[in-house]
Scaffold this motif. Structure first.
Motif, PDB file in Angstrom:
ATOM      1  N   GLN A   1     -12.742 -20.657 -12.575  1.00 45.89           N
ATOM      2  CA  GLN A   1     -11.673 -19.660 -12.535  1.00 45.89           C
ATOM      3  C   GLN A   1     -12.247 -18.344 -12.037  1.00 45.89           C
ATOM      4  O   GLN A   1     -13.437 -18.086 -12.202  1.00 45.89           O
ATOM      5  CB  GLN A   1     -11.055 -19.445 -13.924  1.00 45.89           C
ATOM      6  CG  GLN A   1     -10.236 -20.610 -14.431  1.00 45.89           C
ATOM      7  CD  GLN A   1      -9.552 -20.289 -15.750  1.00 45.89           C
ATOM      8  OE1 GLN A   1      -9.738 -19.241 -16.337  1.00 45.89           O
ATOM      9  NE2 GLN A   1      -8.743 -21.232 -16.219  1.00 45.89           N
ATOM     10  N   THR A   2     -11.393 -17.534 -11.420  1.00 47.82           N
ATOM     11  CA  THR A   2     -11.794 -16.192 -11.020  1.00 47.82           C
ATOM     12  C   THR A   2     -11.241 -15.207 -12.049  1.00 47.82           C
ATOM     13  O   THR A   2     -10.020 -15.059 -12.179  1.00 47.82           O
ATOM     14  CB  THR A   2     -11.282 -15.842  -9.615  1.00 47.82           C
ATOM     15  OG1 THR A   2     -11.806 -16.798  -8.683  1.00 47.82           O
ATOM     16  CG2 THR A   2     -11.734 -14.448  -9.204  1.00 47.82           C
TER      17      THR A   2
ATOM     18  N   ASN B   1     -12.266 -10.771 -10.684  1.00 48.38           N
ATOM     19  CA  ASN B   1     -12.885 -10.930  -9.350  1.00 48.38           C
ATOM     20  C   ASN B   1     -14.253 -11.594  -9.388  1.00 48.38           C
ATOM     21  O   ASN B   1     -15.023 -11.504  -8.434  1.00 48.38           O
ATOM     22  CB  ASN B   1     -12.991  -9.573  -8.639  1.00 48.38           C
ATOM     23  CG  ASN B   1     -11.628  -8.996  -8.312  1.00 48.38           C
ATOM     24  OD1 ASN B   1     -10.727  -9.723  -7.902  1.00 48.38           O
ATOM     25  ND2 ASN B   1     -11.474  -7.689  -8.507  1.00 48.38           N
ATOM     26  N   ILE B   2     -14.583 -12.257 -10.488  1.00 49.80           N
ATOM     27  CA  ILE B   2     -15.860 -12.961 -10.606  1.00 49.80           C
ATOM     28  C   ILE B   2     -15.580 -14.436 -10.874  1.00 49.80           C
ATOM     29  O   ILE B   2     -14.824 -14.781 -11.792  1.00 49.80           O
ATOM     30  CB  ILE B   2     -16.723 -12.373 -11.751  1.00 49.80           C
ATOM     31  CG1 ILE B   2     -17.023 -10.891 -11.487  1.00 49.80           C
ATOM     32  CG2 ILE B   2     -18.024 -13.153 -11.907  1.00 49.80           C
ATOM     33  CD1 ILE B   2     -17.715 -10.198 -12.642  1.00 49.80           C
ATOM     34  N   LYS B   3     -16.181 -15.313 -10.066  1.00 46.52           N
ATOM     35  CA  LYS B   3     -16.017 -16.754 -10.275  1.00 46.52           C
ATOM     36  C   LYS B   3     -16.805 -17.166 -11.514  1.00 46.52           C
ATOM     37  O   LYS B   3     -17.996 -16.866 -11.634  1.00 46.52           O
ATOM     38  CB  LYS B   3     -16.515 -17.535  -9.056  1.00 46.52           C
ATOM     39  CG  LYS B   3     -15.738 -17.273  -7.782  1.00 46.52           C
ATOM     40  CD  LYS B   3     -16.199 -18.211  -6.690  1.00 46.52           C
ATOM     41  CE  LYS B   3     -15.588 -17.866  -5.337  1.00 46.52           C
ATOM     42  NZ  LYS B   3     -16.198 -16.693  -4.723  1.00 46.52           N
ATOM     43  N   GLN B   4     -16.135 -17.871 -12.421  1.00 40.72           N
ATOM     44  CA  GLN B   4     -16.784 -18.268 -13.667  1.00 40.72           C
ATOM     45  C   GLN B   4     -16.464 -19.713 -14.003  1.00 40.72           C
ATOM     46  O   GLN B   4     -15.329 -20.165 -13.826  1.00 40.72           O
ATOM     47  CB  GLN B   4     -16.320 -17.376 -14.821  1.00 40.72           C
ATOM     48  CG  GLN B   4     -16.633 -15.900 -14.654  1.00 40.72           C
ATOM     49  CD  GLN B   4     -16.137 -15.083 -15.831  1.00 40.72           C
ATOM     50  OE1 GLN B   4     -16.111 -15.534 -16.962  1.00 40.72           O
ATOM     51  NE2 GLN B   4     -15.727 -13.842 -15.562  1.00 40.72           N
TER      52      GLN B   4
ATOM     53  N   ASP C   1     -13.132 -20.932  -4.205  1.00 38.80           N
ATOM     54  CA  ASP C   1     -12.282 -20.362  -5.234  1.00 38.80           C
ATOM     55  C   ASP C   1     -10.972 -21.149  -5.267  1.00 38.80           C
ATOM     56  O   ASP C   1     -10.463 -21.540  -4.214  1.00 38.80           O
ATOM     57  CB  ASP C   1     -12.014 -18.890  -4.901  1.00 38.80           C
ATOM     58  CG  ASP C   1     -11.107 -18.227  -5.913  1.00 38.80           C
ATOM     59  OD1 ASP C   1      -9.883 -18.274  -5.719  1.00 38.80           O
ATOM     60  OD2 ASP C   1     -11.629 -17.668  -6.890  1.00 38.80           O
TER      61      ASP C   1
ATOM     62  N   TYR D   1      -8.421 -19.770  -3.074  1.00 36.65           N
ATOM     63  CA  TYR D   1      -8.790 -19.918  -1.666  1.00 36.65           C
ATOM     64  C   TYR D   1      -8.301 -21.264  -1.127  1.00 36.65           C
ATOM     65  O   TYR D   1      -7.710 -21.324  -0.041  1.00 36.65           O
ATOM     66  CB  TYR D   1     -10.305 -19.803  -1.489  1.00 36.65           C
ATOM     67  CG  TYR D   1     -10.793 -20.294  -0.147  1.00 36.65           C
ATOM     68  CD1 TYR D   1     -10.651 -19.516   1.002  1.00 36.65           C
ATOM     69  CD2 TYR D   1     -11.376 -21.562  -0.007  1.00 36.65           C
ATOM     70  CE1 TYR D   1     -11.069 -19.981   2.245  1.00 36.65           C
ATOM     71  CE2 TYR D   1     -11.801 -22.032   1.218  1.00 36.65           C
ATOM     72  CZ  TYR D   1     -11.649 -21.240   2.348  1.00 36.65           C
ATOM     73  OH  TYR D   1     -12.057 -21.701   3.561  1.00 36.65           O
TER      74      TYR D   1
END
Length: 287
Positions: free
Chosen positions: A138-139, A142-145, A202, A205
């Motif tokens: 998940q983002t 604004n950070i992919k985690q 993402d 994306y």
């Protein structure tokens, strides 16, 4: 939304005179007069709710009237699925595009986009032909985690088609070549779905990328314009039409219950029942 819908209906009402009934009637107008979907009407509600919350904080009004109304219900998207011919045509058409592998995996495994993006190679056993679904990507801010699945019960083992295994082997070899090209600049996080430099895809994306391509391609191939999530529905539908047990399909998709699977794909049951009766007729004919 404000200029087209909110202001024309309730924009002339001053804050202190704005009552819950005004807002409730506005939501009714959104659907009956403006012809908005439930989702769009709900968006109007969220705009109003946020704005009036600010008015409360500024002490322009004592309470937020949107808290005292029944908010519009989000529309349930219409499910659209592809048949085997359409799946084959679509995969052949996008074979050279970056969206190919996400689409291929979605339609052959039934996995959700977050699960696909969070999948790492250590959770893929190509010798056994199995994917172990343990996490999702998940983002957040604004950070992919990498985060756990919604429930512990969502963890599952997905048996792969022989076709899927062969494509994944080719794809993995391709990633190994990218590692050599990028060297130290390659992101060695071991994600299955990644850009050429190893950066993970993402979820938003791949949804945007799919939506961008499916619009012209659906016209070109003369098929439904579908959402990325409809590939999961397509996978389930093809399994059921192939005669798969409803409980097995439910477990593969990791639905909360078999009842959920039945409710989601109830439109298939009449045809499945006819097929079952045909098979029973054949059995009695042979006796």
């Amino acid at each position: 939304m404000i200029d087209t819908y909110i202001v024309p209906k309730i924009g002339a009402i001053t804050l202190e005179k704005l009552k819950p009934l005004h807002i409730q009637n506005f939501y009714k107008s959104c659907i009956e007069e403006f012809g908005l979907s439930g989702t769009s009407a709900l968006y109007c509600h969220r705009i109003l709710h946020t704005a009036l919350n600010q008015a409360v904080r500024w002490q322009l009004i004592k309470t937020n009237p949107t808290n005292m109304v029944d908010k519009p219900r989000k529309s349930k998207p219409e499910m659209k699925v592809l048949d085997t011919h359409e799946v084959d045509s679509l995969l052949n058409r996008i074979k050279d595009l970056s969206v190919y592998i996400p689409v291929f995996l979605a339609v052959t495994t039934g996995m959700r986009r977050g699960e696909l993006c969070g999948l790492k190679w250590e959770n893929v056993d190509l010798d056994e032909g199995v994917i172990y679904v343990k996490n999702q990507l998940q983002t957040i801010d604004n950070i992919k985690q990498i985060v756990p699945l919604k429930t512990a019960g969502s963890k599952r083992k997905v048996i792969l088609l022989d076709y899927t295994i062969s494509i994944l082997k080719e794809y993995k070899d391709h990633q190994e070549e990218n590692k050599k090209v990028y060297g130290d600049k390659y992101k060695t996080e071991n994600f299955v779905l990644s850009h050429v430099d190893g950066t993970p895809f993402d979820p938003d994306y791949i949804s945007r990328n799919f939506a961008r391509w499916i619009h012209p391609i659906s016209k070109e191939l003369n098929m439904h314009k579908i959402r990325l999530h409809d590939l999961r529905h397509t996978h389930a539908t093809l399994l059921l039409k192939a005669g798969a047990n409803i409980k097995a399909v439910s477990e593969r998709l990791r639905h909360t219950s078999v009842a959920m699977t039945l409710n989601t794909y109830s439109h298939l049951l009449p045809d499945m029942q006819k097929d079952a009766v045909r098979k029973l007729n054949d059995l009695f004919y042979k006796l």
